[in-house]
Write a protein that holds these residues in place. Structure first.
Motif, short mmCIF file in Angstrom:
data_model
loop_
_atom_site.label_atom_id
_atom_site.label_comp_id
_atom_site.label_asym_id
_atom_site.label_seq_id
_atom_site.Cartn_x
_atom_site.Cartn_y
_atom_site.Cartn_z
N LYS A 87 30.82 33.98 49.52
CA LYS A 87 29.38 34.20 49.30
C LYS A 87 29.00 33.84 47.87
CE LYS A 87 28.39 37.75 52.77
NZ LYS A 87 28.02 39.17 53.01
N LEU A 88 29.93 34.04 46.95
CA LEU A 88 29.67 33.72 45.55
C LEU A 88 29.96 32.25 45.25
CD1 LEU A 88 31.33 36.92 44.06
CD2 LEU A 88 28.88 36.44 44.20
N ARG A 89 31.11 31.79 45.67
CA ARG A 89 31.50 30.38 45.56
C ARG A 89 32.73 30.16 46.44
NH1 ARG A 89 32.48 27.41 39.83
NH2 ARG A 89 30.23 27.80 39.73
N LYS A 90 32.67 29.17 47.29
CA LYS A 90 33.78 28.94 48.21
C LYS A 90 35.04 28.55 47.42
CE LYS A 90 34.98 26.88 52.62
NZ LYS A 90 34.51 26.08 53.77
N PRO A 91 36.16 29.23 47.69
CA PRO A 91 37.40 28.89 46.96
C PRO A 91 37.85 27.46 47.24
CG PRO A 91 37.60 31.02 48.07
CD PRO A 91 36.34 30.38 48.58
N LYS A 92 38.38 26.80 46.20
CA LYS A 92 38.95 25.47 46.41
C LYS A 92 40.25 25.58 47.22
CE LYS A 92 37.17 23.36 42.16
NZ LYS A 92 37.55 22.76 40.85
N GLN A 93 40.99 26.67 46.98
CA GLN A 93 42.21 26.98 47.74
C GLN A 93 42.20 28.46 48.06
OE1 GLN A 93 45.10 25.20 44.77
NE2 GLN A 93 46.23 24.82 46.65
N PHE A 94 42.66 28.80 49.25
CA PHE A 94 42.79 30.21 49.64
C PHE A 94 43.98 30.27 50.59
CE2 PHE A 94 41.98 34.22 51.69
CZ PHE A 94 41.33 34.99 50.73
N ILE A 95 45.14 30.67 50.06
CA ILE A 95 46.38 30.68 50.83
C ILE A 95 46.79 32.13 51.07
CG2 ILE A 95 48.78 29.91 50.90
CD1 ILE A 95 48.00 27.77 48.83
N VAL A 96 46.93 32.48 52.35
CA VAL A 96 47.29 33.84 52.73
C VAL A 96 48.82 33.97 52.75
CG1 VAL A 96 47.15 35.59 54.55
CG2 VAL A 96 45.18 34.12 54.07
N GLU A 97 49.30 34.99 52.06
CA GLU A 97 50.73 35.31 51.98
C GLU A 97 51.61 34.11 51.60
OE1 GLU A 97 51.88 37.38 55.55
OE2 GLU A 97 50.99 39.25 54.85
N PRO A 98 51.32 33.46 50.48
CA PRO A 98 52.19 32.36 50.02
C PRO A 98 53.56 32.89 49.62
CG PRO A 98 50.66 32.95 48.29
CD PRO A 98 50.25 33.75 49.51
N LYS A 99 54.57 32.07 49.75
CA LYS A 99 55.94 32.46 49.41
C LYS A 99 56.39 31.75 48.13
CE LYS A 99 56.04 34.79 53.24
NZ LYS A 99 55.80 36.25 53.20
N TYR A 100 57.02 32.50 47.23
CA TYR A 100 57.45 31.94 45.96
C TYR A 100 58.95 32.05 45.73
CZ TYR A 100 52.54 31.46 44.90
OH TYR A 100 51.22 31.09 44.95
N GLY A 101 59.67 32.65 46.66
CA GLY A 101 61.12 32.70 46.52
C GLY A 101 61.64 34.08 46.20
#
Length: 203
Positions: free
Chosen positions: A91-105
């Motif tokens: 509603k404020l500004r659409k995210p350029k990226q929005f990743i749900v539960e990303p994994k980093y190791g």
């Protein structure tokens, strides 16, 4: 399949599950009768085998077909809370990226969301239950491990001129005592977080 159908499927793939009202808010709000229009589209998409529905929930919950999670999964309320956060951000500004539960190791954090929003990177933790101080400290320690690893400098979203570590937003009704050199913001909602930033600037 039209553009809006594809956008709905993309959202369901990202979020795992969405309510009918979530889909109305994101894809039908500009119409005269958004609920009726949404119901008709979702009925057609179910008939054509693109999506599945949980019918014993009001409003209905929708999943990709085949569903990536069980329809009685205990994580459904958590995923719906993430959708709600996404709606607030959009509603404020659409995210350029929005990743749900990303994994980093192994040994690193497991955020609920990574988002590139308002020209800044964020890790988002959405806490629906009360955590002990020990558990919260362990969670923050994993962020600090990732910071010390330097792996974040290699992320594709990094600006070319300066490497930045994402801000951490903790969405919770409980305020935790956090001791960290990383920037950790705490607020009950994204809107409250924005209000806090405005208050700091005006102060």
């Amino acid at each position: 399949m039209n553009k809006r159908d594809s956008a709905i499927l993309n959202d369901l793939q990202r979020h795992r599950v969405m309510s009918r009202d979530d889909i109305v808010s994101l894809h039908f709000n500009n119409l005269k009768d958004p609920i009726k229009a949404c119901n008709n589209v979702l009925k057609r998409m179910r008939r054509d085998g693109y999506i599945e529905a949980k019918l014993d929930h009001q409003p209905y919950l929708y999943f990709l077909s085949p569903s990536p999670i069980k329809k009685d999964s205990q994580k459904i309320p958590h995923f719906l809370a993430i959708v709600d956060f996404y709606k607030q951000a959009s509603k404020l500004r659409k995210p350029k990226q929005f990743i749900v539960e990303p994994k980093y190791g192994k040994g690193y954090m497991e955020p609920d969301v990574f988002m590139n929003w308002n020209d800044s990177p964020f890790f988002v933790e959405i806490q629906r239950t009360l955590y002990s101080e020990k558990v919260m400290n362990e969670k923050i320690n994993r962020y600090e491990n990732y910071y010390r690893s330097g792996l974040w400098k290699e992320e594709s979203w990094q600006p070319k001129d300066k490497k930045v570590f994402p801000f951490i937003i903790l969405i919770s009704d409980t305020r935790y005592s956090i001791d960290s050199n990383l920037k950790v913001f705490q607020a009950p909602s994204l809107n409250d977080f924005i209000s806090t930033l405005h208050d700091r600037k005006s102060g």
